[in-house]
Design an enzyme around this catalytic site. Sequence first.
Site, PDB file in Angstrom:
ATOM      1  CG  ASP A 257      17.071 -27.570  14.135  1.00  0.00           C
ATOM      2  OD1 ASP A 257      16.514 -26.603  13.558  1.00  0.00           O
ATOM      3  OD2 ASP A 257      17.976 -28.247  13.606  1.00  0.00           O
TER       4      ASP A 257
ATOM      5  CE  LYS B 108      18.462 -31.884  13.482  1.00  0.00           C
ATOM      6  NZ  LYS B 108      18.974 -30.690  14.184  1.00  0.00           N
TER       7      LYS B 108
ATOM      8  CE  LYS C  78      19.711 -30.104  10.563  1.00  0.00           C
ATOM      9  NZ  LYS C  78      19.837 -28.974  11.506  1.00  0.00           N
TER      10      LYS C  78
END
Lengths: 301, 284, 502
Positions: A138, A201, A237
């Site tokens: 991430d 995300k 996400k």
Amino acid sequence: MARTTPTPPDSPTIDAVGLAERVARFKARSLKAASKVSALKLALSMIDLTTLEGRDTPGKVRQLCRKAVRPDPADPSLPHVAAVCVYPTLVRVAKDALSGTKVRVASVATAFPSGQADLAPRLDEIRYAVAEGADEIDMVISRGKFLCGDHAAVFDEIAACKDACGEAHLKVILETGELHTYDNVRRASDLAMEAGADFIKTSTGKVSPAATPEVTLVMLQAIQDFHARTGRMVGMKPAGGIRDAKTAVTFLVMLRETLGPAWLTPEWFRFGASTLTNDILMQLTKQRTGHYQSARDYTND
Amino acid sequence: MSTRIPVLKTYKLYIGGQFPRTESGRAIALEGRGGRHVANYCRASRKDLRNAVVAARKAQSGWAGKTAYLRGQILYRTAEMLEGRAAQFAEELRLQGDSASGARKEVDAAIELLIHYAGWTDKYTQVFGTVNPVASPHFNFSVPEPTGVIGVVAPESPGLLGLVAGVAPLLAGGNACVVLASATHPLSAVTFAEVLNDSDLPGGVVNILTGLRQEILPTMATHKDIDGIAAYGTNAAEQTLIAENAALNVKRVALHPADALDGDPFRIMEFQEIKTTWHPVAIR
Amino acid sequence: MAAKKKTRPPEKTVPAAPPGNDFRLGEPYAPAPEATDHARIAPAYGLFINGAFVSAASGKRFPTVNPATEATLSEVSEAGPGDVDKAIAAARKAFGPWNRLKASERGKYLFRIARLLQERAREFAVIESMDGGKPIRESRDFDVPQAAAHFFYHGGWADKLAYAFPGRKIAPVGVAGQIIPWNFPLLMAAWKIAPALACGNTVVLKPAESTPLTALKLAELLADAGLPPGVVNIITGAGDTGAALVNHPGIDKIAFTGSTEVGKQIQRAVAATGKRHTLELGGKAAHIIFDDAPVDQAVEGIINGIFFNQGHVCCAGSRLLVQEGVAETIVAKLRRRMENLVLGDPLDKNTDIGAIHSRAQLERIEALVRAGVEEGACIHQSGQTLPAKGYWFRPTIFTETAQSHRINREEIFGPVLSVMTFRTPDEAIEKANNTPYGLSGGVWTDKGAKIFGVTGALRAGVLWANTFNKFDPASPFGGYKESGLGREGGLHGLAAYVNLSR
């Protein structure tokens, strides 16, 4: 790496009021009975159970991993969560604790959460986390560069990160709370996907607001357009601020009606959350027993 | 020494900024006091009306699109022109049977009325427009906009003031019009057309027909490209004709007595449509 | 009062998962019906005249039907000329005292009505959805709260009218005859009654024959509010009743919302009678999408513009004009979005598309859609399963349409959108204005100057820029051209209910 010019088409603008109206319609969806139970179980299976604190220890991470594998000791039929998300130095611990399970290990990297470091050490951090066993990375984008208009630099850093990931999946954190406008969120989403993101995300969880339904919808629509144009599926996400089951269900309704059933799996959608798990468990138990639940009865690992 | 023979004026129609004769070729002889021949004027036909409506439709959006300030300037200029030709108008009214003192007063009143409406052009929107506080994140406002092409039935008398009172509020409000002039005072109407034509008013914004009410009014009332009718001093049968046929295309209708000639912003509003616009408000 | 319907079973046990109710598969949403046990509908209703329900002189009654089930909900009375006479006499008698009442006191009645409506909001919403077929989400979130808001807004005007008409003396018009349509039964009643009362008029209201129930429930509520008898009279019946009201010499004003055809008949009927009239008629709104529009919000605006209330909306955005550069994208997104519309039981909280209002309306929609196909337009319909009983029509989009197609000329009043493309703003404006209607319009673009330029050029009374189908008591509503005369709502709506003098 050679500097490339991003070539996504012009991102459409976003009207904030219309966006909020659309979200209100999603919130008004009413899930009952079996439909609700299946949605809650699905939400549980999509959680990236997360701990990202300075005080994180191997012990804390191992406890979290046990929760990830068996969220509710009282109901072993429930699915495990999708992944555990930790800092790079704790990837090995998580990997060991989860060996033999299908729970994946995700690691934040690239000078999380600010991204304020030179690109080289940020790429090194990715390589380190992957070497430690991370299945997913991430990353954070350089919001400063984005906001001062240097979109090309952001594109290039994402492409470089993707390169550094190798086999690991790359989730690109836009930190929407710092981008402020929906137009920026849309533009950053398009850049990230064009540069090779496997997932986009919303947030680090360190900045508020984080994963609002509005910002998530903008990103889902960007994914839909990208898929229509290129045929490539990109995952989504939302992370940060999703604390209760009802909100999670709204996100799933949004997901289903925007991207369709193909995205309704942990492979393509994740919740970055920590406290959400227990609320889902409480709701599932309420559905099963008919009684409203107390938080005391649920483990807070 | 010989007597000079005066050059007499030919009274024609005013359509699209031009002064054509009626396409029908017909004329009516106007008689003054004692049955003396005063002049011939055109007996407009239904086709003339049709042509006038075409001209008005073509001119209307351009007129409405001029700034309110400019519309005011042009209306003010008509007052200036009228002032300069006051004696001519007074004399013409006298020729058509009015008293000399009454005629001069009427011309003065017409000038005052034009100035009154010239001043309204950039104010009625402020007085009659609104910003509406809706209960959602939207900016919402309502403004008056001109209805479009309006048929005007001028009162038989007063010949000049009645015409000005019918036309000026329409012009102030950005409408175009087709006027059926008084049959007792047709000359003043045609001469007023010259004033309009000298005032930078775009051709077609005002069109003036002279002729017979019973011939023109049924066509005006049923014409589907006329958006509204303002009628002054009509009788019951004429009012029924106008009001019933208005239903053909949902015309706006304003029926006034012949002496309802005061300056009045509500007169402007009779042929205004309220347009309400919504837009979201957000900073993100 | 007969108790109505059953509640859904309590959620005490795990329901066995019926096939198709897995969120991931098939139909994602299990039934989520709104409770109806609290909604009281009498087996029969009289006419509300002079503060009480009375039978029609003829004793005639007709049924009102739930279009989603074809079941009769109740029977209502058919007002004949004698009944109309009685209602107008009651309104006339009440007019003097009502008008003499202190304006602020008049306002207090309206505030009271607004509050009572808020208190009983859900009951009204449920009955509205049962009688008219509209989704409970709309009746609950739109119709009923807006109706209450209209009473509240106008309650405040009652003692402030002097500020609305500068330089004028204000008097009420007198007795207002009001005829309303079936698409927003309660809301239209509120639009009519609230400003009339605020300005000191009394009222005889005729709801549509197919949706009389919420107006009759409103009559009960007015009585609960202690409104003096005769101030509002509500009479039911069809076109003949309406004609008797319009032609009655005892009314001073007629307010009509409905079709342009009937509106023209009314305009003709009141010609030269001295009766004031306001008409809110049909529409064929152009909804213009420029290539710089916020695309996803525009798609949602288009969807709401045409599928709100099954398209039974006079201001529906039924003619979509899309700039060629985005036409393909917009149509693809619309078709996708249509599939996500939940069609079915109006009382289900997830329903987006309820029942078509009546068999007659369904037949009209079907006929026009057939004409669209025959004239060569390309039809796209979504794939929802239609319930076995009741009147239903799938969301429908026509592409490849031209101005000359009937589906672009005639008001369909159903969930049917026709799409045309354009190249330049001038072309869009020209096409948009190429209709005898002029009620509403929509424009989507990110460019501010273009918003003002295009909305300024469109000949319509309500324009939505980067939004669509928004309504508010403070916002005037009404049409240009053959879409009507006068405005309802806002300051401008008051003009319909006052006589002005110097």
